[in-house]
Scaffold this active site. Sequence first.
Site, PDB file in Angstrom:
ATOM      1  N   ARG A 181       0.830  -1.205   0.000  1.00 45.82           N
ATOM      2  CA  ARG A 181       0.000   0.000   0.000  1.00 45.82           C
ATOM      3  C   ARG A 181       0.871   1.265   0.000  1.00 45.82           C
ATOM      4  O   ARG A 181       0.545   2.278   0.607  1.00 45.82           O
ATOM      5  CB  ARG A 181      -0.955   0.009   1.197  1.00 45.82           C
TER       6      ARG A 181
ATOM      7  N   SER B  38     -11.005  -1.131   3.442  1.00 46.60           N
ATOM      8  CA  SER B  38     -10.174  -1.377   4.629  1.00 46.60           C
ATOM      9  C   SER B  38      -9.765  -0.044   5.254  1.00 46.60           C
ATOM     10  O   SER B  38      -9.185   0.806   4.586  1.00 46.60           O
ATOM     11  CB  SER B  38      -8.930  -2.174   4.257  1.00 46.60           C
TER      12      SER B  38
ATOM     13  N   GLU C   7      -5.455   3.362   6.312  1.00 51.91           N
ATOM     14  CA  GLU C   7      -5.351   3.129   4.872  1.00 51.91           C
ATOM     15  C   GLU C   7      -6.220   4.130   4.133  1.00 51.91           C
ATOM     16  O   GLU C   7      -5.961   4.462   2.974  1.00 51.91           O
ATOM     17  CB  GLU C   7      -5.770   1.695   4.524  1.00 51.91           C
TER      18      GLU C   7
END
Length: 279
Positions: A157, A204, A274
């Site tokens: 990520r 998420s 996130e």
Amino acid sequence: MIISENHIMKRHSNMKIGGVAKNFIEIESKEELFPLLKKSKNYFIIGNGTNTLINDEYLDIDFISLKKLRNITVIGENKINVEAGLDFGFLIRYMSENDLSGLEELSGIPGTVGGLIFMNGGAYGREIFDCIESVEILDSDGNIKTIEKKDLKIGYRYTEIKEKSWVVLSANFSFKKGFNKELVKEIKTKRETNQPIELPNLGSTFKNPEGYFSARLIIDAGLQGLKIGGAQVSLKHPNFIVNDGTATFNDVLNIVKTVQDTVKEKFNVNLEKEIIVIK
């Protein structure tokens, strides 16, 4: 370009929260972008808003959309160039129609191609950069560059593109033959079964800390089902925060902080967001 003043941003976030923005600007060519960024005092490049929490007060921000940059161009055998504004779902559909394989595990992710590239989005053990050869970006000096994947820093990520606040314009993808329709069906069933897609959410909420799963930490901290205002830690998937239809920006911020603080206190583990928060 198309400019909409005093634009309601609620419709541009999957969480269905957002106030009134100074401007919402849709560019129609990549050449329009840098002059616009130089002129703007405060801007944000927005995709589908699938992981973006937007303040529900007035926003003195120019929100810039690349959604009109959505072309797919064949550049070789099993190779295509895809512009950043294309919905990722359309790329999966194109792969299916042309029997191209490599990103089936990501099917169902509701973002744009540029958004997924920006953060190296992924799911079920696959990341978008697994099928990328190079990325065309606009750097902070206004230069349009094509950077080979091997020359980019990429992680979980994370991308150098995000770190340096470059803008993704397009990317060259390389696929194999043999689109796996059964895998896509399996992934769709998993998402419908395990994720609260029936309620507004941002996917998420937290990255998985090294050696841990955020969802398990949240469950073990006794936080699944926690509700603050109209925001709730999902009973279906604890790493999702959902909006019951009444949640405010602060409800979501407060529940995020409560989860972070509690997990830190109980397990001495930091949960990194996130999602992107626009204040």
